[in-house]
Design a protein around this motif. Structure first.
Motif, mmCIF file in Angstrom:
data_model
loop_
_atom_site.group_PDB
_atom_site.id
_atom_site.type_symbol
_atom_site.label_atom_id
_atom_site.label_comp_id
_atom_site.label_asym_id
_atom_site.label_seq_id
_atom_site.Cartn_x
_atom_site.Cartn_y
_atom_site.Cartn_z
ATOM 1 N N ASP A 152 23.730 42.467 47.896
ATOM 2 C CA ASP A 152 24.567 42.716 46.502
ATOM 3 C C ASP A 152 25.967 43.087 46.847
ATOM 4 O OD1 ASP A 152 22.177 41.787 45.137
ATOM 5 O OD2 ASP A 152 21.742 44.077 44.849
ATOM 6 N N THR A 153 26.148 43.998 47.932
ATOM 7 C CA THR A 153 27.332 44.362 48.281
ATOM 8 C C THR A 153 28.370 43.215 48.780
ATOM 9 O OG1 THR A 153 26.662 46.631 49.156
ATOM 10 C CG2 THR A 153 28.673 45.713 49.734
ATOM 11 N N CYS A 154 27.794 42.409 49.601
ATOM 12 C CA CYS A 154 28.476 41.126 49.981
ATOM 13 C C CYS A 154 28.862 40.310 48.865
ATOM 14 C CB CYS A 154 27.722 40.476 51.212
ATOM 15 S SG CYS A 154 27.433 41.312 52.723
ATOM 16 N N MET A 155 28.120 40.196 48.068
ATOM 17 C CA MET A 155 28.213 39.375 46.996
ATOM 18 C C MET A 155 29.379 39.831 46.090
ATOM 19 S SD MET A 155 24.513 38.102 45.566
ATOM 20 C CE MET A 155 25.145 37.451 44.208
ATOM 21 N N LYS A 156 29.341 41.146 45.872
ATOM 22 C CA LYS A 156 30.524 41.861 45.043
ATOM 23 C C LYS A 156 31.784 41.548 45.656
ATOM 24 C CE LYS A 156 28.995 45.926 44.209
ATOM 25 N NZ LYS A 156 28.892 47.417 43.817
ATOM 26 N N LEU A 157 31.847 41.551 47.123
ATOM 27 C CA LEU A 157 32.925 41.779 47.937
ATOM 28 C C LEU A 157 33.432 40.130 47.996
ATOM 29 C CD1 LEU A 157 32.076 43.884 50.842
ATOM 30 C CD2 LEU A 157 33.596 44.285 49.215
ATOM 31 N N LYS A 158 32.540 39.234 48.089
ATOM 32 C CA LYS A 158 33.001 37.803 47.837
ATOM 33 C C LYS A 158 33.551 37.400 46.602
ATOM 34 C CE LYS A 158 31.628 33.109 48.907
ATOM 35 N NZ LYS A 158 32.698 32.786 49.922
ATOM 36 N N MET A 159 32.966 37.984 45.652
ATOM 37 C CA MET A 159 33.509 37.591 44.089
ATOM 38 C C MET A 159 35.013 38.521 44.064
ATOM 39 S SD MET A 159 33.363 36.373 41.159
ATOM 40 C CE MET A 159 31.427 36.199 40.773
ATOM 41 N N ALA A 160 35.221 39.500 44.530
ATOM 42 C CA ALA A 160 36.296 40.094 44.486
ATOM 43 C C ALA A 160 37.585 39.495 45.307
ATOM 44 C CB ALA A 160 36.618 41.520 45.116
ATOM 45 N N PHE A 161 37.344 38.828 46.374
ATOM 46 C CA PHE A 161 38.099 37.961 47.067
ATOM 47 C C PHE A 161 38.436 36.790 46.378
ATOM 48 C CE2 PHE A 161 37.125 40.297 51.242
ATOM 49 C CZ PHE A 161 38.460 40.560 51.488
ATOM 50 N N MET A 162 37.393 36.086 45.665
ATOM 51 C CA MET A 162 37.732 35.074 44.802
ATOM 52 C C MET A 162 38.557 35.062 43.578
ATOM 53 S SD MET A 162 33.861 33.525 44.668
ATOM 54 C CE MET A 162 34.286 31.938 43.963
ATOM 55 N N ILE A 163 38.397 36.557 43.028
ATOM 56 C CA ILE A 163 39.229 36.789 41.831
ATOM 57 C C ILE A 163 40.683 37.107 42.486
ATOM 58 C CG2 ILE A 163 39.648 38.815 40.197
ATOM 59 C CD1 ILE A 163 36.311 39.187 39.920
ATOM 60 N N ARG A 164 40.816 37.871 43.331
ATOM 61 C CA ARG A 164 42.161 37.941 43.976
ATOM 62 C C ARG A 164 42.886 36.711 44.384
ATOM 63 N NH1 ARG A 164 43.542 40.083 49.923
ATOM 64 N NH2 ARG A 164 45.541 41.182 49.734
ATOM 65 N N ASN A 165 42.259 35.763 45.093
ATOM 66 C CA ASN A 165 42.920 34.567 45.156
ATOM 67 C C ASN A 165 43.436 33.670 43.852
ATOM 68 O OD1 ASN A 165 42.554 34.996 48.064
ATOM 69 N ND2 ASN A 165 40.860 33.801 47.977
ATOM 70 N N TYR A 166 42.432 33.722 42.946
ATOM 71 C CA TYR A 166 42.730 33.174 41.684
ATOM 72 C C TYR A 166 43.867 33.916 40.896
ATOM 73 C CZ TYR A 166 41.872 31.513 36.861
ATOM 74 O OH TYR A 166 42.038 31.365 35.392
ATOM 75 N N ARG A 167 44.010 35.265 40.925
ATOM 76 C CA ARG A 167 44.796 35.773 40.524
ATOM 77 C C ARG A 167 46.310 35.842 41.081
ATOM 78 N NH1 ARG A 167 46.142 37.273 36.195
ATOM 79 N NH2 ARG A 167 46.618 39.622 36.313
ATOM 80 N N LYS A 168 46.282 35.765 42.273
ATOM 81 C CA LYS A 168 47.805 35.133 43.019
ATOM 82 C C LYS A 168 48.140 34.025 42.479
ATOM 83 C CE LYS A 168 46.541 37.564 47.295
ATOM 84 N NZ LYS A 168 46.646 37.192 48.832
ATOM 85 N N LEU A 169 47.412 33.098 42.098
ATOM 86 C CA LEU A 169 47.929 31.651 41.576
ATOM 87 C C LEU A 169 48.259 31.672 40.359
ATOM 88 C CD1 LEU A 169 45.777 29.189 43.601
ATOM 89 C CD2 LEU A 169 48.217 29.586 43.781
ATOM 90 N N THR A 170 47.369 32.513 39.471
ATOM 91 C CA THR A 170 47.561 32.431 37.928
ATOM 92 C C THR A 170 48.864 33.233 37.481
ATOM 93 O OG1 THR A 170 46.118 34.058 37.899
ATOM 94 C CG2 THR A 170 45.236 32.094 37.172
ATOM 95 N N GLU A 171 49.176 34.234 38.281
ATOM 96 C CA GLU A 171 50.209 35.035 38.330
ATOM 97 C C GLU A 171 51.656 34.214 38.610
ATOM 98 O OE1 GLU A 171 49.561 38.425 40.622
ATOM 99 O OE2 GLU A 171 48.569 39.499 38.884
ATOM 100 N N THR A 172 51.760 33.160 39.052
ATOM 101 C CA THR A 172 52.779 32.372 39.686
ATOM 102 C C THR A 172 53.190 31.635 38.751
ATOM 103 O OG1 THR A 172 51.589 30.770 40.724
ATOM 104 C CG2 THR A 172 52.363 32.780 41.888
#
Length: 400
Positions: free
Chosen positions: A380-400
């Protein structure tokens, strides 16, 4: 207009006789150019001042066509600047020239010696101007569908009928984005015009449908009828377009495909999905050049969350301390953890992927556990961390 379209012009039915280069009939013709002046064969002749790509070049002067060496040199230089086709008078075409045109997929047309060139010029120019006017009108129509706050259906359908465009049925929006790193040095207008021609030609050839396109800075939008095109066929055609753009224009593309809709008012949504598919593909480092919005898994789910503050808080809650540690120490613990998660928490695969010694990786993973105060062996911890990285990458692009 392609070379094949040119052959179907009624006034030219008995004028154009294809002698070689049939494989290049899909080439788009932008204009007609008469290259009969003797200056054309001189060394100081700067071909780029006259040939800009997409020309139907007509050569009828025997002083040129009878000089095989100079003629082949001239055509070779013109081909480097992407001419669409050649037209030469009957009795002036050699076997060597036909072999050259066949080898290089350059359509070669034989012209009747008695046919007035002024008539050929007038017929071609009228057709090209009318075609350009229709393209501009279709682009304005597509813009009104995508950008209008309120869609006047009666007006839109009336304009479509004038342009012989069928807006009944279901459509999807495809966005083609240019991937060149140094966009300032690219001639996107020329590349976009060529991409427009390739796209309309491919769909007309493989599905018999007309598509509307709209050029933008760094991208092109296409409205595709999907009544007779399933996802597999769509992907095949789009991959052909991407391959041709790279081969013929030196332009690398990524195509994002929105969901199909039967309601013209929802085409805007499909456009947003196409744009999101491109951003998501970049965020996930996808190797694919054709990306369907509804096939992007969790990224599709993330893109449907409208509250960016919620997304940013999720990243901060799960990765904030690690991001801050990297910022303070100029470290790479975030990169290490992300690669570890992407390798399914397999330390051996991660070390090989990152070219790290196993002890170095273990040291970093222990440091990550300490900073995050978490157990990397917990699913469960690894799933949350992976989701956090996915969101982080997505937000980097949507902010540009």
């Amino acid at each position: 207009m392609t070379c094949e379209d040119m052959m179907e012009i009624p006034e030219l039915n008995n004028v154009l006789n294809l002698k070689a280069g049939e494989a290049g009939l899909e080439h788009s013709i932008r204009w007609i150019y008469f290259a009969d002046c003797l200056q054309c064969v001189k060394n100081e002749y700067r071909i780029e001042n006259y040939i800009h790509g997409g020309e139907f070049v007509v050569l009828t002067n025997r002083s040129l066509t009878d000089d095989s060496k100079s003629l082949m040199n001239l055509i070779d230089r013109m081909r480097e600047h992407d001419i669409a086709a050649l037209g030469i008078n009957e009795g002036q075409i050699s076997d060597k020239l036909m072999s050259y045109c066949t080898e290089h997929d350059l359509p070669l047309f034989e012209l009747p010696e008695l046919f007035p060139l002024i008539d050929l010029s007038q017929i071609m120019c009228q057709r090209l101007v009318l075609e350009e006017n229709d393209r501009n009108s279709a682009e304005q129509l597509l813009s009104s569908i995508l950008d209008a706050e309120y869609l006047d259906r009666d007006k839109v359908f009336a304009q479509a009928r004038v342009l012989n465009i069928d807006l009944a049925g279901s459509f999807t929006v495809v966005e083609f984005a240019f991937l060149q790193a140094d966009e300032a040095d690219r001639d996107y207008l020329a590349a976009g015009q060529r991409l427009r021609s390739i796209t309309t030609g491919e769909f007309a050839s493989h599905t018999g449908t007309n598509v509307m396109v709209m050029l933008q800075t760094g991208s092109m939008i296409a409205l595709i009828p999907v009544e007779h095109v399933d996802d597999s066929r769509m992907k095949e055609i789009l991959n052909r377009i991407v391959d041709r753009a790279e081969r013929e224009c030196g332009t690398e593309l990524i195509a994002g495909v929105g969901n199909a809709t039967g309601y013209l008012e929802d085409v805007k949504l499909s456009r947003n999905e196409a744009a999101a598919a491109i951003k998501i593909a970049r965020a996930s480092d996808s190797p694919e050049h054709v990306v369907f919005y509804d096939e992007l898994g969790l990224y599709t789910l993330i893109s449907h969350i409208p509250d960016s503050r919620f997304l940013d808080k999720f990243v901060e809650d799960n990765l904030g301390s690690l991001i801050n540690a990297d910022r303070v120490n100029s470290g790479n613990l975030c990169e290490t953890l992300e690669k570890y998660l992407n390798c399914n928490c397999n330390a051996k695969s991660t070390a090989e992927y990152m070219y790290l010694h196993r002890n170095t990786l273990n040291y970093r993973l222990n440091k990550i556990r300490e900073i995050l105060e978490t157990d990397l062996d917990d699913l469960d911890t690894c799933m949350k961390l992976k989701m956090a990285f996915m969101i982080r990458n997505y937000r980097k692009l949507t902010e540009t």
